[in-house]
Design a protein around this motif. Sequence first.
Motif, mmCIF file in Angstrom:
data_model
loop_
_atom_site.group_PDB
_atom_site.id
_atom_site.type_symbol
_atom_site.label_atom_id
_atom_site.label_comp_id
_atom_site.label_asym_id
_atom_site.label_seq_id
_atom_site.Cartn_x
_atom_site.Cartn_y
_atom_site.Cartn_z
ATOM 1 N N ASN A 1 46.950 23.561 12.680
ATOM 2 C CA ASN A 1 46.986 24.527 11.579
ATOM 3 C C ASN A 1 48.395 24.710 11.017
ATOM 4 N N GLY A 2 49.145 23.633 10.997
ATOM 5 C CA GLY A 2 50.502 23.706 10.433
ATOM 6 C C GLY A 2 51.538 24.309 11.371
ATOM 7 N N LEU A 3 51.130 24.704 12.587
ATOM 8 C CA LEU A 3 52.095 25.297 13.533
ATOM 9 C C LEU A 3 52.279 24.346 14.712
ATOM 10 N N SER A 4 53.518 24.190 15.135
ATOM 11 C CA SER A 4 53.731 23.306 16.280
ATOM 12 C C SER A 4 53.629 24.112 17.567
ATOM 13 N N ARG A 5 53.138 23.481 18.602
ATOM 14 C CA ARG A 5 52.969 24.161 19.888
ATOM 15 C C ARG A 5 53.033 23.128 21.006
ATOM 16 N N TRP A 6 53.320 23.612 22.202
ATOM 17 C CA TRP A 6 53.529 22.720 23.338
ATOM 18 C C TRP A 6 52.320 22.643 24.248
ATOM 19 N N MET A 7 52.087 21.435 24.763
ATOM 20 C CA MET A 7 50.957 21.200 25.649
ATOM 21 C C MET A 7 51.471 20.589 26.961
ATOM 22 N N VAL A 8 50.715 20.803 28.016
ATOM 23 C CA VAL A 8 51.063 20.157 29.281
ATOM 24 C C VAL A 8 49.794 19.519 29.869
ATOM 25 N N VAL B 1 46.563 35.190 19.056
ATOM 26 C CA VAL B 1 46.536 34.064 18.125
ATOM 27 C C VAL B 1 47.962 33.605 17.851
ATOM 28 N N GLN B 2 48.076 32.312 17.590
ATOM 29 C CA GLN B 2 49.433 31.799 17.339
ATOM 30 C C GLN B 2 49.888 32.200 15.947
ATOM 31 N N VAL B 3 51.100 32.730 15.871
ATOM 32 C CA VAL B 3 51.618 33.168 14.571
ATOM 33 C C VAL B 3 52.915 32.459 14.188
ATOM 34 N N THR B 4 53.621 31.921 15.169
ATOM 35 C CA THR B 4 54.859 31.218 14.824
ATOM 36 C C THR B 4 54.896 29.833 15.467
ATOM 37 N N SER B 5 55.591 28.932 14.803
ATOM 38 C CA SER B 5 55.764 27.571 15.308
ATOM 39 C C SER B 5 56.638 27.594 16.557
ATOM 40 N N GLN B 6 56.343 26.711 17.492
ATOM 41 C CA GLN B 6 57.079 26.704 18.763
ATOM 42 C C GLN B 6 57.774 25.379 18.989
ATOM 43 N N THR B 7 58.747 25.063 18.168
ATOM 44 C CA THR B 7 59.442 23.798 18.447
ATOM 45 C C THR B 7 60.331 23.983 19.662
ATOM 46 N N ASP B 8 60.891 25.195 19.769
ATOM 47 C CA ASP B 8 61.773 25.463 20.888
ATOM 48 C C ASP B 8 61.096 26.511 21.781
ATOM 49 N N CYS C 1 53.307 9.446 16.770
ATOM 50 C CA CYS C 1 54.569 9.674 17.488
ATOM 51 C C CYS C 1 54.607 11.140 17.923
ATOM 52 N N LEU C 2 54.898 11.365 19.198
ATOM 53 C CA LEU C 2 54.920 12.752 19.727
ATOM 54 C C LEU C 2 56.353 13.210 19.990
ATOM 55 N N ASN C 3 57.290 12.518 19.348
ATOM 56 C CA ASN C 3 58.698 12.858 19.586
ATOM 57 C C ASN C 3 59.148 13.990 18.652
ATOM 58 N N ALA C 4 58.991 15.205 19.136
ATOM 59 C CA ALA C 4 59.393 16.376 18.337
ATOM 60 C C ALA C 4 60.249 17.260 19.198
ATOM 61 N N ASP C 5 61.439 16.847 19.445
ATOM 62 C CA ASP C 5 62.084 17.408 20.605
ATOM 63 C C ASP C 5 63.460 18.004 20.551
ATOM 64 N N THR D 1 52.279 15.785 34.350
ATOM 65 C CA THR D 1 52.480 14.353 34.061
ATOM 66 C C THR D 1 53.005 14.154 32.635
ATOM 67 N N ASP D 2 52.642 15.032 31.714
ATOM 68 C CA ASP D 2 53.118 14.929 30.327
ATOM 69 C C ASP D 2 53.329 16.319 29.742
ATOM 70 N N VAL D 3 54.381 16.445 28.983
ATOM 71 C CA VAL D 3 54.638 17.694 28.251
ATOM 72 C C VAL D 3 54.988 17.257 26.837
ATOM 73 N N TRP D 4 54.231 17.698 25.866
ATOM 74 C CA TRP D 4 54.484 17.226 24.497
ATOM 75 C C TRP D 4 54.194 18.312 23.468
ATOM 76 N N CYS D 5 54.721 18.060 22.287
ATOM 77 C CA CYS D 5 54.515 18.989 21.182
ATOM 78 C C CYS D 5 53.409 18.431 20.297
ATOM 79 N N GLU D 6 52.582 19.301 19.748
ATOM 80 C CA GLU D 6 51.555 18.875 18.799
ATOM 81 C C GLU D 6 51.543 19.859 17.636
ATOM 82 N N ASN D 7 50.743 19.550 16.638
ATOM 83 C CA ASN D 7 50.591 20.451 15.500
ATOM 84 C C ASN D 7 49.163 20.931 15.414
#
Length: 690
Positions: free
Chosen positions: A188-195, A128-135, A247-251, A180-186
């Motif tokens: 449950n209050g945690l950010s994570r990356w999608m492809v 399960v996700q426990v920490t935000s993944q901005t980086d 806006c998906l600009n979280a970078d 084709t796309d790599v972006w950050c989303e939120n």
Amino acid sequence: MTDPTRVTKRKRNGNTNNASQPKQKKQQTQPAQSVQLTQQPEAYYGNQTGGKPEPFGKPLFHAEKRQQLCETLDWYRAYQSGAYTNEGIAYGILCDKEVGERDYFGDQVIITRVGGGKEADKQTGKMVQVTSQTDSRFAKAFLKSKQIVKPIGVIAGQGNHGCPTALPHYYCPLDWFHATDVWCENYNGLSRWMVRLEKINLDEKSWWSAKATPHTPPDFNTHKAEVKECPKCKKESKVIYKQGWTCLNADPVAEKLGVREKTTCTGFFKFGSDVNDKTLEYTEQYLLERTNFKELRDPSGLEVHTGPLKPRLPTMEDVETLGNFGFEEKCKRGVVCPLCGCCSRRVEWGRWICESSTSNGHFEYSLPARIITADESTANGNDIPRSLRTDPGEMHKDVVDDIIDRLELDPPEHEFGYKIYRYGIPDETPVKTPDETPDETAVEMPKETSDGKPGAIIGYVYHLKPNANINQQPEGADGLFEDLQRTDLGLKRNPSRHNKGVNEVLTAHWATNWGAPYKYRVAQESRPFKDAPSVIISAITQLSSAGKKSVALGGEAFGSFNEFNEMLSVGYFEGSHMGWHDDGEKTLGPTVASMSLGCSSVMQWRPKAKAKICGKTKANNKKQEKVPVLKILLEHGDIMIMHGAKIQQLYEHEVKPCGKLRFALTCRYIDPTTLSGEERAYAEKAGELP
Ligand SMILES: O=C(O)CCC(=O)C(=O)O
Ligand SMILES: [Fe+2]
């Protein structure tokens, strides 16, 4: 009659260090030897695709175990994470049981989370996700692969309930895709990356699509996701959710890569108040959009080769290119069985055998071997660490922590042809603080130990180095090394942990046990000495003699020497090793002696985490692993002897060969009186030298 192939157990954690092509970073390979994979219930790896429609085709090849997959594929070697990245580039991804809320699994498009920030839930074992993944280094790698238009191999696991059809095997490679796309989303209050991954070959129907689904030729124009500019950051983001644009600009990641200049926009992932961002769905346009890979990769539109998804069998030509040994890293990798398509590890020393029990034909494959001389093995690819290199003609300098007492024994050239170094191994010593209250956490090292008196030390490690000509003598190391190559020792890799199911891990070395059974964690066959080849008998005789003479040099205080009645013969390819372990079965005598043949290796000892010896633990190491305290270079013909049962209780050791071909013959004494009736009878008989 006693059973000649009785199964015994040895305590050992196996591991594979897979390198070669592409070059592998440590943290992405199979977990370190002493790190256990998270134990998860077997049901967690069950087939979630069973009730689904039949797929239109079948995979090019497959695997039932993760190690089979990772040892066979160059583009997928991730033992722990879903994504396989190397030097900052994404090569492959496994879509298995960790299915995210916004994952999508289509015939040509796959949308999935890219790792990081997860921990195993204590109750369910699920990640399960426990920490935000901005980086995230995974996100960076996928962004990089997108930037350089790199093909990414995708594998589906039966644990993936989103897969549209029933998968015929646990791990099924799908095809080459591109990001084709790599972006950050939120969530449950945690950010994570999608492809978002799109299949490269859109001309052919995907094998995993349902039989009934029609195949439509690629159309790069009709469906395009709308793009909107953010009023705040002025960056564009696609309309990907039905519920509305955001806006998906979280970078910080993209910023570092130079893809975008600014960091996270204040409007990132903000929706109108009527939107529940837990139930977002992708728009039809976004899922139907197709990208012309050829044009991206090569705007001139020429044919673009993605390379083979399925690896081919290695050939003699490969061996010649690699260095002409047949023990190169690549030769220990797995192969795909040409008969049934299963990824098969090199379980046996001398050949590959199809690992699938359902294979209709029985495939076996080998490359003609030649005998490597000792000189070749030591001269060739002997990648000795800088700290242990010697100047020509000079005895190597052992790297020893100052807590270990080192003594060069007199006479310098001992009568049985070896120069002997002896290392006194310290005991646990609780420290007294100035007010004389024992402090449980701190420890102090013994100072004067070279008098050989027991108390401050618990035993010795002897390192015997042969003098100039002894290796060439009849039955010397040079001849033994060649004999070992000529003889079929039945060397095999055995399961070291998770001995069943998808997570089964075989050791990174090949071994056979001779004589009395040695009951430790690695399941191991034991063969009686009466059936052993002469090279084994010669080695045990020499090791018994060296053991006896060495123990006589001050070691009696730590137990008397017993003639050896057990031997483990071990073979190492390039890149193989034996990870941290001890040799401390309770039926074992106090002496362990081994002979090194072939390329050099580095053997090191460290106190066990629980031992109150030497406070130095590795930085940021959750398991409190300690820094090694003794490290020696074992060269061809060297003998290493550990004497003192407590060394095995308080210390552990590991061995890393530095070249392409090495054997180690390690002897012990198993006390038959510690065994029960039938076992005792077997040990007595099997351990008898002919
Ligand atoms: O490879 C070696 O030199 C030592 C092997 C070893 O530690 C063992 O067999 O227990
Ligand atoms: Fe060992």
